[in-house]
Each structure stands twice: as structure tokens, then as C-alpha cells.
Design a protein around this motif. Structure first.
Motif, PDB file in Angstrom:
ATOM      1  N   THR A 119       0.852  -1.183   0.000  1.00  0.00           N
ATOM      2  CA  THR A 119       0.000   0.000   0.000  1.00  0.00           C
ATOM      3  C   THR A 119       0.892   1.238   0.000  1.00  0.00           C
ATOM      4  O   THR A 119       2.107   1.161   0.234  1.00  0.00           O
ATOM      5  N   GLU A 121       0.921   3.489   2.215  1.00  0.00           N
ATOM      6  CA  GLU A 121       1.444   3.606   3.580  1.00  0.00           C
ATOM      7  C   GLU A 121       2.633   2.679   3.787  1.00  0.00           C
ATOM      8  O   GLU A 121       3.621   3.049   4.437  1.00  0.00           O
ATOM      9  N   ASP A 122       2.568   1.463   3.233  1.00  0.00           N
ATOM     10  CA  ASP A 122       3.703   0.544   3.326  1.00  0.00           C
ATOM     11  C   ASP A 122       4.943   1.131   2.666  1.00  0.00           C
ATOM     12  O   ASP A 122       6.052   1.041   3.198  1.00  0.00           O
ATOM     13  N   ASN A 165      -4.186   3.309  -9.852  1.00  0.00           N
ATOM     14  CA  ASN A 165      -5.435   3.655  -9.160  1.00  0.00           C
ATOM     15  C   ASN A 165      -6.656   3.626 -10.066  1.00  0.00           C
ATOM     16  O   ASN A 165      -7.728   4.097  -9.680  1.00  0.00           O
TER      17      ASN A 165
END
Length: 231
Positions: A119, A121-122, A165
Motif C-alpha cells: 500500500t 502507507e507501506d 489507481n
């Protein structure tokens, strides 16, 4: 100076001012949150590692960005953070849109380890080197405290702009984006690996709509073994 020369003089001064402004703008530093350019996506069938379903008129290609000359477009050194960017290209030659909301993509290694895409965030956490245990508070009851990964605006903009996305591939169109795989514990992650994709469905309201496409398996040996034609 004659009266007809005055307007010409004003026009000349205006042109000089515009040129000076353009030159100054070219020298100014790029904004940290400006989106970096991405390479143009071509038909998926033009890439070495691809699979085409002729009956479904749909093709998917996987293009890893693992070589120095390919990663020049990036500011972040993803390889140094054990992240493998793979650009996935979708080409829809059918008359129906293909929906991607339920899509699942994995990098399956030669030892059958299944790696899901990271992700955002990852990725931020890995870039920030924030993989340490959560810090403890100094109160009477030690509680773990989560902190948001600290990355620059430039890095954040690059990751968010590059990351795939899209939710639909329109008829007779091509779309593409990057997936980032955590390969920290994998030696030679592309050798013998496969990109596995399923969960794609046809959209629209006509005949053949809301039908799941057959899964795609794209062997990376096609990419690793590709030799450009001699001219």
C-alpha cells in the motif's frame, strides 16, 4: 519619435518582458509536490512479458523497473528500500469496459511465495525507514504510540502519482500504473516468478456484461530473456 513608432516600441518591450518571465520560470526549482512525468503506456502486447486472451480481447503486460536506466525517472531509490516497482499495462480491445474494483494481483516467486502489492502507507514506511517497534510512552502505563511515516512531499507525490489507481479500462483503450512489491526477503525476485492477476469483470449493460475474465499468468522469463531486435 513619431506617433506610429510608440505602439511598436511598447510591443517590443512587452515581448522582452514575456521572454524574461519565461526564462526566470525555467530557472525556478520544481515544486516539491509537482507530479513527476510517467512514461507513455503502449499496447500491452508490445511488451515482452504479456498475456493476451484473444476470445476476451484483453491483454495485460508486466514491466518491472529494476534496471538503473529504467529507474532514472524516479526520485526515490526503491531498490535501496527493497521495493520492486512493476508497471502493469492493461489493453482492452473489446466493446465492453472492464472493471478492476475486484482485481487481485500478486507476484508469485519461483518458490511459490505470494507477494501482494504494498500500500502507499507501506511504501512510505519503508522509505522513511520506520520499520522499528513502536515507541513507548512515559506514562504510568506504557502504551504503544503509532507515528505517521515521515517522507518528503516530493517522495509522497511521486508514489501517489505512480501507483495504479484506475478502476476501469474503457473499450479500445490502454491504462497503466505501478505496483510496488516488498522483496526484502527474496533473492532474485524476478527469476522464475509470475505475475498473477484475477478478479477482472466486464462492465456495461449489453450481452456479456458482468462476466469475470479468465485469470492471467505472466511469466517474468519473457521479460528477463527478451533481446531487442538488431537493426
Amino acid at each position: 519619435m513619431s506617433s506610429y513608432q510608440l505602439p511598436i516600441r511598447k510591443i517590443q518591450l512587452g515581448v522582452v518582458a514575456v521572454i524574461a518571465a519565461l526564462a526566470l520560470a525555467a530557472c525556478l526549482p520544481t515544486r516539491a509536490d509537482e507530479k513527476p512525468p510517467l512514461p507513455k503506456a503502449f499496447d500491452a502486447r508490445t511488451y515482452p512479458a504479456h498475456e493476451t486472451h484473444e476470445n476476451e480481447k484483453f491483454s495485460i503486460a508486466a514491466d518491472p523497473f529494476d534496471m538503473p536506466e529504467k529507474t532514472l525517472m524516479f526520485h526515490v531509490k526503491y531498490k535501496e528500500h527493497d521495493l520492486l516497482p512493476v508497471r502493469v499495462i492493461f489493453t482492452n480491445d473489446s466493446d465492453q469496459p472492464v472493471m478492476l474494483q475486484g482485481m487481485k494481483i500478486q507476484l508469485v516467486t519461483v518458490k511459490y511465495a505470494k507477494i501482494d502489492p504494498a500500500t502507499a502507507e507501506d511504501v512510505f514506511r519503508r522509505i522513511a525507514r520506520n520499520g522499528k517497534p513502536p515507541s513507548m510512552s512515559h506514562g504510568p502505563i506504557p502504551l504503544p504510540r503509532r507515528s505517521k511515516p515521515r517522507v518528503s512531499r516530493e517522495d509522497e507525490a511521486e508514489v501517489e502519482h505512480a501507483m495504479f489507481n484506475a478502476i476501469v479500462v474503457d473499450p479500445h483503450s490502454t491504462t497503466a500504473g505501478f505496483f510496488f512489491f516488498d522483496v526484502a526477503d527474496v533473492a532474485n525476485p524476478l527469476a522464475g516468478a509470475t505475475v498473477y492477476i484475477n478478479g477482472l469483470r466486464t462492465g456495461g449493460n449489453g450481452p456479456g456484461s458482468d462476466k469475470e475474465l479468465f485469470y492471467f499468468e505472466i511469466p517474468m522469463v519473457k521479460y528477463l530473456g527478451y533481446q531487442p531486435p538488431l537493426h
